[in-house]
Design an enzyme around this catalytic site. Structure first.
Site, mmCIF file in Angstrom:
data_model
loop_
_atom_site.group_PDB
_atom_site.id
_atom_site.type_symbol
_atom_site.label_atom_id
_atom_site.label_comp_id
_atom_site.label_asym_id
_atom_site.label_seq_id
_atom_site.Cartn_x
_atom_site.Cartn_y
_atom_site.Cartn_z
ATOM 1 N N ASP A 78 -7.373 27.293 49.724
ATOM 2 C CA ASP A 78 -8.223 28.422 50.110
ATOM 3 C C ASP A 78 -9.383 27.969 51.001
ATOM 4 O O ASP A 78 -9.749 26.791 51.027
ATOM 5 C CB ASP A 78 -8.827 29.063 48.853
ATOM 6 C CG ASP A 78 -7.798 29.860 48.064
ATOM 7 O OD1 ASP A 78 -6.607 29.806 48.411
ATOM 8 O OD2 ASP A 78 -8.208 30.530 47.098
ATOM 9 N N TYR B 167 -12.381 34.801 44.550
ATOM 10 C CA TYR B 167 -12.731 34.835 43.113
ATOM 11 C C TYR B 167 -11.625 35.474 42.265
ATOM 12 O O TYR B 167 -11.833 35.772 41.090
ATOM 13 C CB TYR B 167 -14.052 35.595 42.880
ATOM 14 C CG TYR B 167 -15.129 35.220 43.873
ATOM 15 C CD1 TYR B 167 -15.769 33.982 43.777
ATOM 16 C CD2 TYR B 167 -15.467 36.074 44.916
ATOM 17 C CE1 TYR B 167 -16.736 33.618 44.710
ATOM 18 C CE2 TYR B 167 -16.435 35.706 45.854
ATOM 19 C CZ TYR B 167 -17.056 34.490 45.739
ATOM 20 O OH TYR B 167 -18.007 34.127 46.673
ATOM 21 N N HIS C 59 -8.698 23.515 47.685
ATOM 22 C CA HIS C 59 -9.441 23.928 48.883
ATOM 23 C C HIS C 59 -9.364 22.809 49.914
ATOM 24 O O HIS C 59 -9.589 21.642 49.549
ATOM 25 C CB HIS C 59 -10.896 24.221 48.515
ATOM 26 C CG HIS C 59 -11.036 25.306 47.486
ATOM 27 N ND1 HIS C 59 -10.838 25.077 46.138
ATOM 28 C CD2 HIS C 59 -11.315 26.620 47.617
ATOM 29 C CE1 HIS C 59 -11.006 26.216 45.479
ATOM 30 N NE2 HIS C 59 -11.287 27.178 46.348
HETATM 31 ZN ZN LIG Z 1 -12.259 31.065 48.220
#
Ligand SMILES: [Zn+2]
Length: 225
Positions: A51, A142, A192
């Site tokens: 992400d 989230y 991430h």
């Molecule tokens: Zn994010």
């Protein structure tokens, strides 16, 4: 004469021994060959998702995953895409799946439907223009989604069930120990690509899990399962 017979029978014994060993060897190969054909190790599928990208580490990550024959899914943030068209094209070229992660990393269920739709569409438009393909999957920031959004947004929300906590730990070894023993077949792993440590941890994780028979697929393949 006796000596000759002895010699002859000796040769026969050696010949038979040779044939036996050759047969045994062949049989062993066949047995192991059959095992490979009849009982292939079950491919255990897992999906790696990244992400918030793209970032300065994305291309290196993309390439390293490709070298490992891993197809991952990248949920891109519109504001991080600006000026990074080449990176996004690299991701597609390396065989990864591109998804939407909103434009400003906003909690979509806290916005009006109109604002949320604008957030999503702005990123969709960039992805469409740069890759020639409209994204199908969205990872709501989230993990915040709602039934209302579900009705209005014509995309498939993708969540996760294994969190690497890489954004918080920012340490390769700690990320690996966080994931250690946690990953099972069918899991969607959240990472991430904005951290050096996440890239290093992802490579080490892939190398480790591939040895255990795991196969990395994108979320589309996981959803289709
Ligand atoms: Zn994010």
């Amino acid at each position: 004469m006796q000596k000759y017979l002895w010699k002859k029978s000796g040769l026969v014994v050696i010949g038979m021994l040779y044939l036996f060993l050759a047969w045994k060897g062949k049989r062993m190969i066949m047995v192991s060959g059959q095992e490979l054909v009849e009982e292939p190790q079950e491919a255990r599928k897992v999906a790696l998702t990244f992400d918030d990208g793209p970032s300065e580490y994305t291309v290196e990550l993309s390439r390293g995953l490709k070298e490992r024959r891993v197809q991952a899914t990248f949920f891109l943030l519109g504001e991080n895409m600006e000026g990074r068209r080449k990176m996004v094209e690299e991701l597609v070229k390396d065989g990864h799946l591109i998804g939407n992660h909103s434009y400003h990393h906003v909690q979509l269920n806290k916005l009006s439907i109109k604002e949320a739709a604008r957030e999503i569409e702005k990123t969709n438009r960039l992805i469409r223009e740069w890759t020639g393909k409209a994204p199908v999957y969205i990872r709501p920031p989230y993990g915040a989604w709602s039934q209302e959004l579900e009705k209005v947004v014509d995309m498939i929300p993708v969540f996760w069930n294994v969190d690497s906590l890489d954004w918080k730990l920012q340490n390769k070894e700690q990320v690996l120990s966080c994931l250690s023993g946690q990953v099972e077949e069918g899991d969607v792993i959240l990472m991430h690509d904005g951290y050096r440590s996440s890239v290093d941890a992802a490579f080490a994780l892939v190398d480790h899990l591939q040895k255990q028979g795991f196969v990395f697929v994108n979320v589309e393949e996981m959803v289709l399962e």
